[in-house]
Design an enzyme around this catalytic site. Sequence first.
Site, PDB file in Angstrom:
ATOM      1  N   HIS A 127       0.820  -1.215   0.000  1.00  0.00           N
ATOM      2  CA  HIS A 127       0.000   0.000   0.000  1.00  0.00           C
ATOM      3  C   HIS A 127       0.847   1.254   0.000  1.00  0.00           C
ATOM      4  CE1 HIS A 127      -3.309  -2.797   0.963  1.00  0.00           C
ATOM      5  NE2 HIS A 127      -3.918  -1.988   0.141  1.00  0.00           N
TER       6      HIS A 127
ATOM      7  N   CYS B 194      -8.701  -3.545 -11.008  1.00  0.00           N
ATOM      8  CA  CYS B 194      -8.319  -2.306 -10.328  1.00  0.00           C
ATOM      9  C   CYS B 194      -7.049  -2.463  -9.502  1.00  0.00           C
ATOM     10  CB  CYS B 194      -9.465  -1.783  -9.457  1.00  0.00           C
ATOM     11  SG  CYS B 194      -9.856  -2.873  -8.082  1.00  0.00           S
TER      12      CYS B 194
ATOM     13  N   GLU C 121     -10.635 -10.714  -4.814  1.00  0.00           N
ATOM     14  CA  GLU C 121      -9.279 -10.620  -4.279  1.00  0.00           C
ATOM     15  C   GLU C 121      -8.826 -11.928  -3.642  1.00  0.00           C
ATOM     16  OE1 GLU C 121      -8.502  -6.398  -2.795  1.00  0.00           O
ATOM     17  OE2 GLU C 121     -10.343  -6.951  -1.769  1.00  0.00           O
TER      18      GLU C 121
ATOM     19  N   ASP D 124      -4.194  -8.205  -4.132  1.00  0.00           N
ATOM     20  CA  ASP D 124      -4.496  -9.219  -3.125  1.00  0.00           C
ATOM     21  C   ASP D 124      -4.728 -10.581  -3.760  1.00  0.00           C
ATOM     22  OD1 ASP D 124      -4.304  -8.201  -0.483  1.00  0.00           O
ATOM     23  OD2 ASP D 124      -5.939  -6.841  -0.967  1.00  0.00           O
TER      24      ASP D 124
HETATM   25  C1  PEP Z   1      -6.103  -5.052  -4.775  1.00  0.00           C
HETATM   26  O1  PEP Z   1      -5.961  -5.816  -3.812  1.00  0.00           O
HETATM   27  O2  PEP Z   1      -5.706  -5.307  -5.933  1.00  0.00           O
HETATM   28  C2  PEP Z   1      -6.769  -3.756  -4.588  1.00  0.00           C
HETATM   29  C3  PEP Z   1      -7.054  -2.989  -5.617  1.00  0.00           C
HETATM   30  O3  PEP Z   1      -7.025  -3.363  -3.293  1.00  0.00           O
HETATM   31  P1  PEP Z   1      -5.853  -2.818  -2.336  1.00  0.00           P
HETATM   32  O4  PEP Z   1      -4.595  -2.695  -3.166  1.00  0.00           O
HETATM   33  O5  PEP Z   1      -6.282  -1.517  -1.785  1.00  0.00           O
HETATM   34  O6  PEP Z   1      -5.766  -3.895  -1.307  1.00  0.00           O
HETATM   35 MG    MG Z   2      -7.002  -5.420  -2.002  1.00  0.00          MG
END
Ligand code: PEP
Ligand code: MG
Length: 533
Positions: free
Chosen positions: A182, A474, A403, A427
């Site tokens: 993150h 995403c 995910e 994820d």
């Molecule tokens: C992901 O897991 O790909 C996602 C878009 O959510 P985050 O990166 O915020 O966990």
């Molecule tokens: Mg995620």
Amino acid sequence: MPDLRGLGVSPGRTAGPVLLMAAAPALPPPGPPLSRRAGTAAVAAALSAVAAELDRRAGRAGGEARDILEAQAMMAADPTLLQAAEEHVVAGMDAAHALDTAFAEHRAALVAAGGYFAERAADLDDLRNRAVAAALGMPMPGVPDPGHPFVLVAEDLSPADTAGLSADVLALVTEKGGPTSHTAILAKSRGLPAVVACAGALALEEGTLVSVDGSTGEVRAGLDGPAAEEVRRLAEAERAELAHSSGPGRTADGHPVKLLLNIGSAADLAARAEGVGLFRTELLFLDRRSAPAFDEQVAAYAEVFAAVPGAIVRTLDAGTDKPLPFLDLPAEQNPALGIRGLRVDRLRQEVLDTQLAAVVEAARATGAEPSVMAPMVSTPREAADFAGRARAAGIRRVGVMIEVPAAALLAEAILAEVDFLSIGTNDLGQYTFAADRQHPALADLLDPWQPALLRLVEMCAAAGLAAGKTVGVCGEAAGDPRLAPVLVGLGVTSLSMSAVCVPAVRTALAGHTLEECRTLAKAALRPDNPGPR
Ligand code: PEP
Ligand code: MG
């Protein structure tokens, strides 16, 4: 110093002087007892240095950050803390140990008092680290704030550190961290070039001029002033050229693929795109110690909806590396496999209800029609429950994120419950490969070119096609211009990414027909596909 190389996780180039983020100081073995006078003077000087530094930073900060820093400065100046440390000095400890012990006692007392006081206990850890560092004559831990632009070099950064960085930070270089951590994502959302898993970065000397390339992962040391200036000039010219890119996402033969933005707040709405595909609402509240009030949530969501009425809001994805202190979740052995994302609802139902109501109110106030989606959904049952709650709250278009491999395997059944899927490849990669997304040594397993991950994406896209529903990506994979045509060839209907990635992905799609994308996808799905690593 030789050039360094890590993983480029947030594109862009820049150059500037290095500043190191000092780690929390370790206590050395106890030193000899001090005289009463010298010892009490040393602990008093350390505590007042901490209070003065926090006051100085409060003066430069604004809003809530200023309030937090001022409150911390007051805690450092608390006379009971000083008195306790002085007593330990008199009993024979050196200054660093006396401060460490005094902070530990103070912390235990706050925890024992419970409620509001217990919530403040974690604040003391940062103060303890600062005071002990001051007593040992070491640099203060935490993100430096020198008042001029610099390249921040650290062992690692938390999402909360990264979210709170000042505008003086030109780029981030860390020794730890993975490609989809993150921290990397936040750097990207702020348009900051970032390199993680960069061995040797902490050996860079403070003040040395370095260039950072957030695409290739290259960190060149020992530049002189004119060379650094030239890097910045070229990078600015590149940025200006990319900023001209506009228009909807299309393959060379006109097949539409929506290019959407991943945002953490309205401040990230910088690029020309076709909407918002992922509004990571938890990033609004990372440093909050009390639950964000309904009205505050309404205001934050309305700011986004006023600009992008069809934004896709992800409900709070708290847990693991994005703890939200106000949720007060129990500590866990394996947080990434525990209560995170939608699973928080098992313990705290009012959190989701309040958030859904705030989204509905913000939509009403702005005349928008946002969608919502839940993170970390694992079963069709969870998808159905979430959809029921969201629709009952008044939201028309409801989706879930894919995910967890279990959810991808049952994509068809999940799509029977919701209107769309959005694949979180960060994820999904982590859980498919049992590889911590923050682990610098596991980048090969977390590579989105892994055929096993792409196969799960294909399964979801096929389920979407059969159901006549949209399936987007995403995760960070969507912003990779080499992978974007492959994802389109697998059948995904939209790609959502940080603003900095949009121009290159738009150009990459325009360079391939849909048929070519399908051919690329077929090749990428082969078990022996190594991808363009
Ligand atoms: C992901 O897991 O790909 C996602 C878009 O959510 P985050 O990166 O915020 O966990
Ligand atoms: Mg995620």
